[in-house]
Design a protein around this motif. Structure first.
Motif, PDB file in Angstrom:
ATOM      1  N   ALA A 119      -9.363 -12.408  -6.559  1.00 33.44           N
ATOM      2  CA  ALA A 119     -10.631 -11.977  -5.683  1.00 33.44           C
ATOM      3  C   ALA A 119      -9.439 -10.814  -4.893  1.00 33.44           C
ATOM      4  CB  ALA A 119     -11.669 -12.553  -4.707  1.00 33.44           C
ATOM      5  N   SER A 120      -8.197 -11.683  -4.111  1.00 37.18           N
ATOM      6  CA  SER A 120      -7.459 -10.791  -3.179  1.00 37.18           C
ATOM      7  C   SER A 120      -6.216 -11.386  -2.749  1.00 37.18           C
ATOM      8  CB  SER A 120      -8.276 -10.331  -2.127  1.00 37.18           C
ATOM      9  OG  SER A 120      -7.356 -10.406  -0.703  1.00 37.18           O
TER      10      SER A 120
ATOM     11  N   ARG B 230      -9.330 -18.143  -8.002  1.00 38.33           N
ATOM     12  CA  ARG B 230     -10.629 -17.648  -7.840  1.00 38.33           C
ATOM     13  C   ARG B 230      -9.878 -16.498  -6.456  1.00 38.33           C
ATOM     14  NH1 ARG B 230     -15.774 -18.696  -6.937  1.00 38.33           N
ATOM     15  NH2 ARG B 230     -15.133 -21.093  -6.267  1.00 38.33           N
ATOM     16  N   ALA B 231      -9.836 -17.014  -5.581  1.00 35.17           N
ATOM     17  CA  ALA B 231      -9.422 -16.324  -4.039  1.00 35.17           C
ATOM     18  C   ALA B 231      -8.067 -15.507  -4.628  1.00 35.17           C
ATOM     19  CB  ALA B 231      -8.753 -17.473  -3.012  1.00 35.17           C
TER      20      ALA B 231
ATOM     21  N   PHE C  52     -11.081 -23.030  -6.200  1.00 36.23           N
ATOM     22  CA  PHE C  52     -11.511 -21.857  -5.284  1.00 36.23           C
ATOM     23  C   PHE C  52      -9.865 -20.834  -5.615  1.00 36.23           C
ATOM     24  CE2 PHE C  52     -11.578 -20.309  -1.241  1.00 36.23           C
ATOM     25  CZ  PHE C  52     -13.258 -19.854  -1.145  1.00 36.23           C
ATOM     26  N   ASP C  53      -9.110 -21.507  -4.376  1.00 44.35           N
ATOM     27  CA  ASP C  53      -7.551 -21.207  -5.113  1.00 44.35           C
ATOM     28  C   ASP C  53      -7.945 -20.125  -5.883  1.00 44.35           C
ATOM     29  OD1 ASP C  53      -7.487 -22.318  -2.046  1.00 44.35           O
ATOM     30  OD2 ASP C  53      -5.973 -23.799  -2.968  1.00 44.35           O
TER      31      ASP C  53
ATOM     32  N   ALA D  26      -5.446 -11.331   0.746  1.00 43.52           N
ATOM     33  CA  ALA D  26      -5.844 -13.214   1.363  1.00 43.52           C
ATOM     34  C   ALA D  26      -5.860 -14.066   1.059  1.00 43.52           C
ATOM     35  CB  ALA D  26      -7.577 -12.380   1.431  1.00 43.52           C
TER      36      ALA D  26
ATOM     37  N   ARG E 226     -16.035 -25.930  -8.707  1.00 43.25           N
ATOM     38  CA  ARG E 226     -16.447 -27.004  -7.537  1.00 43.25           C
ATOM     39  C   ARG E 226     -14.940 -27.517  -6.934  1.00 43.25           C
ATOM     40  NH1 ARG E 226     -20.366 -24.978  -6.830  1.00 43.25           N
ATOM     41  NH2 ARG E 226     -22.574 -25.466  -7.438  1.00 43.25           N
ATOM     42  N   THR E 227     -14.251 -26.735  -7.534  1.00 42.83           N
ATOM     43  CA  THR E 227     -13.053 -27.320  -6.462  1.00 42.83           C
ATOM     44  C   THR E 227     -12.064 -26.627  -6.066  1.00 42.83           C
ATOM     45  OG1 THR E 227     -11.174 -26.889  -8.879  1.00 42.83           O
ATOM     46  CG2 THR E 227     -12.866 -28.904  -9.608  1.00 42.83           C
ATOM     47  N   ARG E 228     -11.635 -27.356  -5.021  1.00 40.29           N
ATOM     48  CA  ARG E 228     -10.409 -25.976  -4.320  1.00 40.29           C
ATOM     49  C   ARG E 228      -9.465 -25.792  -4.917  1.00 40.29           C
ATOM     50  NH1 ARG E 228      -8.559 -31.338  -0.403  1.00 40.29           N
ATOM     51  NH2 ARG E 228      -6.520 -30.506  -0.981  1.00 40.29           N
ATOM     52  N   PHE E 229      -8.610 -26.354  -6.513  1.00 43.18           N
ATOM     53  CA  PHE E 229      -8.379 -25.513  -7.172  1.00 43.18           C
ATOM     54  C   PHE E 229      -8.678 -24.249  -7.451  1.00 43.18           C
ATOM     55  CE2 PHE E 229      -6.592 -24.777 -11.743  1.00 43.18           C
ATOM     56  CZ  PHE E 229      -4.967 -24.375 -10.564  1.00 43.18           C
TER      57      PHE E 229
ATOM     58  N   ALA F 211      -3.175 -15.462   0.470  1.00 41.98           N
ATOM     59  CA  ALA F 211      -1.883 -15.913   0.752  1.00 41.98           C
ATOM     60  C   ALA F 211      -2.647 -16.262   2.305  1.00 41.98           C
ATOM     61  CB  ALA F 211      -0.678 -14.775   0.602  1.00 41.98           C
TER      62      ALA F 211
ATOM     63  N   SER G 139      -4.780 -17.470   2.916  1.00 45.36           N
ATOM     64  CA  SER G 139      -5.686 -18.480   3.448  1.00 45.36           C
ATOM     65  C   SER G 139      -5.703 -19.722   3.450  1.00 45.36           C
ATOM     66  CB  SER G 139      -6.819 -18.781   2.542  1.00 45.36           C
ATOM     67  OG  SER G 139      -7.027 -18.821   1.016  1.00 45.36           O
ATOM     68  N   GLY G 140      -3.536 -19.300   2.942  1.00 41.42           N
ATOM     69  CA  GLY G 140      -2.552 -20.926   2.688  1.00 41.42           C
ATOM     70  C   GLY G 140      -2.211 -20.665   1.564  1.00 41.42           C
ATOM     71  N   VAL G 141      -2.471 -20.410   0.200  1.00 38.82           N
ATOM     72  CA  VAL G 141      -2.309 -20.905  -1.282  1.00 38.82           C
ATOM     73  C   VAL G 141      -1.332 -19.276  -1.330  1.00 38.82           C
ATOM     74  CG1 VAL G 141      -3.104 -20.219  -3.081  1.00 38.82           C
ATOM     75  CG2 VAL G 141      -5.061 -19.934  -1.868  1.00 38.82           C
TER      76      VAL G 141
END
Lengths: 568, 385
Positions: free
Chosen positions: B226-227, B222-223, B219-220, B230, B214-217, B232, B234-236
């Motif tokens: 996962a990849s 988990r992203a 999501f980043d 992807a 439920r947080t942006r952090f 990087a 997306s801006g992580v």
């Protein structure tokens, strides 16, 4: 005598029929070319013949005997050998060790193996030295080692997957000489390519695959590249076409003297300078591997420039991180959507968040807003015609075209001022291609600045307001898309022409298709056999060799999907 | 799309069930091979689970396992392997015990102080590995294993009487903590007490889910898992993400020893449980990094631990439980990968079928291309070798 006969081969992948009722007959002692665009199904077919995949329907006959392969080992036992496009050699082993590796039982690993290697090498004129380390060999020599490896295992039918993609013209000639040697000894070669000039010069028979099925065979002596190209791409394909110019004088992106060097110091990008205005599409033409990837990375912030500046809407963004750039309105359609654009195993709505996690509707402050982003994903699916049963399925279960439409929808949903579109229609079916072109055009009308990188010269010429040619990390030439032909652009891409390109006569060219996809090396096309004047149109989707429809109104691109497409 | 939700539940349950079944069968084979009754030990252990005092011990043990496994899972969710949870929680527990023995504040301050001390120590220890990874590219696996060894030596050093140690008989301890830092247990009568910090474990589980989903952090994070590429794009910022995940994982790891320290032993001695961090790895795997899954897995592990001593009284070796734990971890890895791939292919097929049948949300009539949705590239790589 037939060496290999494939009959009625059908192979389905989730959501896609990769091969459909394919027929292929290879005569003994011949070179048989298998041609088709990227994604036409050539690789799948060869994987089936090499035992890497099982066909859902159809039969394989080797030397008149029906067989079924469970693994490549079975295929090798039956005398099928595959030379992969990407070599499978261990650099730090010698040629002898590489060849014997995995087949120690055949001739041991010592003197006997060495003798056998010499024997094969002499017999087919391969010129392979058994005791050299592979790392000391050049690309062409490595390829000959791969061929020898296959022969050593007793192959009678060799599959060569795009063997010329990595070679320079002289090496291509030498390879063809080797192939003729193999042929003379009664071996058969299946030669996969989409370089029509080469195919016509080396093949005895040609089978053309389009959209997963065999659409025809050709005899090289009676075929022109033009006819072959038409067989390959079919006809009545939509062409990208922009209407009247929407270019304004408001600069959106200004890149000045951008330089990016590899760790060794070699410049990957050097002195890149350009400006893109609101409503302008700047197309970058170039053979892949000439700095396009690096340019995109530098613009989106994945790599930082060694020198030079990037300005976006009057702000210097040279040192801004990727996320800030995206938040400020840079949209990004990546070249490799699986690596950079999607989380394949995540549901569509999470993929809708990717890249825009800090923006509405995906989040409110620190918190994600799954409801809103799911809602918005539904909107994108509908507006951008993403064919999916729902937004909870994983991105991996969509076809390439639908994945791409989702990405385009996502990037367009945040009101970008600047869009980086790298190969936006690569690996995308014709219908989706036209839709993506439409979206780009529409956004352009509303003042979007676009950097378009594409291997499809028709796409570049059709969509761009300005064209630049990148070669070896530099922008070496520019051209006016209204007058330039793919052929002229193609020759500039090889570094042959620089400066401002002026069209001589736009109609006389009889271009043909030469595509290059996977290699990182700039490629010069050997073209001796064909009478065609131009060359180099790289594409994996659906380039028409010429672009007679260039003057048709914009609506032509919105033409309905082609018949094959609907038939599926 | 109810169907796909049900499918997801099915896939989530299929992996553990298959893994456990395989592990039971293999354990039974081991028993048969050693000439023992293959069923009886399990019957005995199930009986044990019925006794209330054993239940209390299982729950107490599980609370530590749960926290340690959450710490591991945080790393797993972004493809970081924090093997160092073991060193992190031991060091953190010791430092907390030392602070607890020397500082004496009112309970409302003392307990938060101890919790923060433990979190900070764990985060610091894990952070070393994180910094090494982002600045020097050192694999976090190697770094955390080394840090485990260093933590062990450090603990032995701090046990010296001239440092922080207090000898009680033959036992090295850190002295008894002030009572303001004790957390009362939940009294279960004759069965004993459940550690009060069980609640902390539960809260951490809830927090873990909220942060990740439920947080942006989250999501980043988990992203990134996962990849990486992807994420990087997306801006992580990959480096910052590695460091934050390592710190977070270490902070949670630091809490793993506290239910027992504050609820029971009140000192860090030679008897303090070791190896919980390593068990946490297996538990996180079995629990599929999900807070609920990990809870079940922690209880299962604790049950195997606490029920197996009984076997010794019936002519069986209690080590069968350890063998079983090992077999579970092995079969979990295999079963999950198989189920994952099967699930992915199955979904692709179904999506294909549904689209072919014209059930798409959009309009009808698109074929897609041959290169599209199938994850064929990796397969090609593998098959070609």
């Amino acid at each position: 005598m037939t060496a290999v006969r494939l009959a009625g081969i059908t192979k389905r992948f989730p959501g896609v029929v990769a091969n459909h009722d394919i027929h292929l007959t290879v005569r003994k002692g011949t070179v048989h070319a298998l041609v088709g665009e990227n994604g036409a199904g050539k690789s799948t077919l060869m994987k089936i013949l090499y035992g890497m995949q099982k066909p859902d329907e159809g039969t394989i006959e080797i030397d008149g005997e029906q067989v079924s392969f469970a693994s490549p080992a079975d295929a090798i036992a039956r005398g099928i050998g595959m030379v992969h496009q990407h070599f499978m050699l261990a650099d730090n082993l010698t040629v002898l060790e590489n060849v014997a590796l995995g087949s120690e039982k055949l001739y041991g690993i010592g003197a006997r193996a060495r003798r056998r290697i010499k024997e094969i090498s002499d017999r087919y004129g391969l010129g392979v030295r058994p005791d050299v380390l592979v790392e000391e060999l050049g690309v062409a020599a490595r390829q000959r080692v791969e061929i020898l490896k296959v022969l050593y295992r007793g192959a009678r039918t060799l599959i060569l997957d795009e063997p010329t993609a990595v070679l320079v013209p002289q090496e291509v000639d030498a390879l063809f000489e080797n192939l003729r040697g193999l042929k003379a000894e009664g071996l058969s070669v299946i030669f996969i390519s989409h370089k029509l000039g080469e195919v016509l010069s080396v093949a005895d028979d040609i089978t053309v695959i389009r959209r997963g099925t065999t659409v025809g065979t050709a005899v090289p002596a009676e075929t022109t590249p033009r006819q072959l190209a038409e067989l390959m791409v079919g006809s009545e394909l939509p062409t990208p076409e922009t209407a009247e110019s929407t270019v304004t004088d408001r600069p959106v992106v200004t890149v000045d003297a951008l330089r990016l060097a590899a760790p060794g110091g070699k410049a990957l990008l050097d002195d890149i300078t350009f400006t893109i205005h609101a409503g302008e599409v700047l197309g970058i033409a170039g053979v892949e591997g000439n700095g396009q990837t690096e340019l995109v990375d530098a613009l989106i912030g994945l790599r930082s420039a060694d020198s030079g500046t990037i300005r976006f809407l009057d702000e210097d963004i040279t040192s801004l991180p990727t996320r800030k750039r995206r938040e400020q309105g840079i949209g990004y359609i990546p070249e490799d959507r699986h690596r950079h654009g999607l989380l394949l195993e995540a549901p569509l709505w999470e993929n809708r968040i990717l890249g825009h996690v800090t923006e509405k509707p995906n989040s409110r402050g620190f918190w994600l807003d799954p409801k809103a982003s799911q809602e918005d994903t539904r909107r994108i699916v509908e507006t951008y015609d993403v064919r999916t049963p729902g937004i909870d399925v994983t991105a991996a279960s969509l076809s390439g075209g639908n994945q791409q439409k989702l990405i385009v929808g996502r990037e367009m949903s945040h009101g970008p001022r600047f869009l980086i579109a790298a190969h936006p229609t690569r690996g995308v079916d014709v219908g989706a291609q036209a839709a993506i072109w439409d979206h780009i055009r529409e956004a352009r009308r509303e003042g979007l600045a676009v950097l378009l990188i594409s291997a499809d010269l028709d796409e570049l010429i059709g969509l761009s307001d300005t064209l630049r040619v990148i070669y070896d990390g530099r922008l070496v030439a520019d051209a006016d898309p209204a007058t330039i032909t793919p052929e002229e652009l193609g020759s500039a891409m090889t570094g042959a022409a620089t400066g401002h390109l002026v069209a001589e006569e736009a109609s006389a060219a009889t271009g043909h298709l030469v595509a290059d996809e996977a290699t990182g090396t700039p490629e010069i096309v050997a073209d001796e056999a064909s009478a065609a004047t131009g060359h180099l149109v790289a594409d994996e989707t659906s380039a028409t060799p010429e672009n007679p429809a260039r003057k048709t109104p914009e609506t032509s691109a919105e033409a309905p999907e082609s018949p094959e497409d609907e038939a599926r | 799309m109810k169907k796909f939700d049900r499918e997801r539940v099915l896939l989530a349950v299929a992996g553990p069930v298959i893994a456990l079944a395989v592990a039971f069968v293999l354990s039974a084979i081991v028993l048969i091979a050693s000439g023992k009754n293959p069923i009886e030990p399990f019957v005995l252990m199930f009986e044990q689970a019925g006794f209330s005092d054993v239940q209390v011990r299982i729950v107490n043990q599980a609370s530590m396992y749960y926290i340690a496994a959450l710490a591991v899972a945080i790393g797993f969710r972004m493809n970081l392997f924090n093997i160092g949870v073991d060193g992190q929680y031991q060091l953190a527990a010791m430092v907390a015990a030392i602070v607890g023995a020397h500082a004496d504040l009112p309970a409302v301050l003392q307990i938060p102080l101890l919790l923060l001390t433990a979190m900070f120590t764990g985060a610091f220890w894990a952070g070393i590995a994180g910094v090494l990874k982002v600045t020097r590219g050192v694999s976090e696996v190697v770094a955390t294993i080394m840090l485990n060894a260093i933590a062990t030596s450090l603990i032995v050093y701090m046990w010296r009487p001239d440092v922080f140690g207090v000898k009680i008989g033959n036992n090295s301890t850190t002295g008894v903590m002030h009572e303001s830092g004790w957390i009362p247990g939940i009294d279960m009568g004759a069965a004993g007490e459940i550690h009060g910090l069980l609640i902390l474990a539960a809260l951490l589980g809830v927090g873990y889910w909220i942060v990740l989903n439920r947080t942006r952090f989250g999501f980043d994070l988990r992203a990134s898992g996962a990849s990486e590429s992807a994420a990087a794009a997306s801006g992580v910022d990959p480096k910052r993400m590695v460091l934050s995940a390592m710190l977070l994982s270490g902070a949670v790891a630091g809490l793993a020893g506290l239910p027992m320290l504050l609820g029971d032993t009140h000192t860090y001695s030679l008897n303090f449980p070791k190896g919980v961090g390593f068990l946490g790895i297996g538990i996180a795997l079995l629990g599929r990094n999900s807070p609920v899954g990990i809870a079940f897995a922690a209880l299962l592990w604790a049950w195997l631990d606490k029920a197996s001593p009984e076997l010794d009284f019936h002519g069986f070796d209690k080590e069968i439980a350890v063998i079983m734990q090992g077999l579970i971890v092995l079969s979990v890895v295999v079963a999950y990968e198989a189920v994952r791939e099967w699930g992915l292919r199955r979904q692709q097929r179904r999506v294909g079928a549904e689209l072919a049948a014209g059930l798409a949300l959009g309009a009808a009539g698109n074929g897609g291309d041959a290169d599209g949705g199938n994850p064929d590239n990796t397969q090609k790589e593998v098959a070609a070798r």
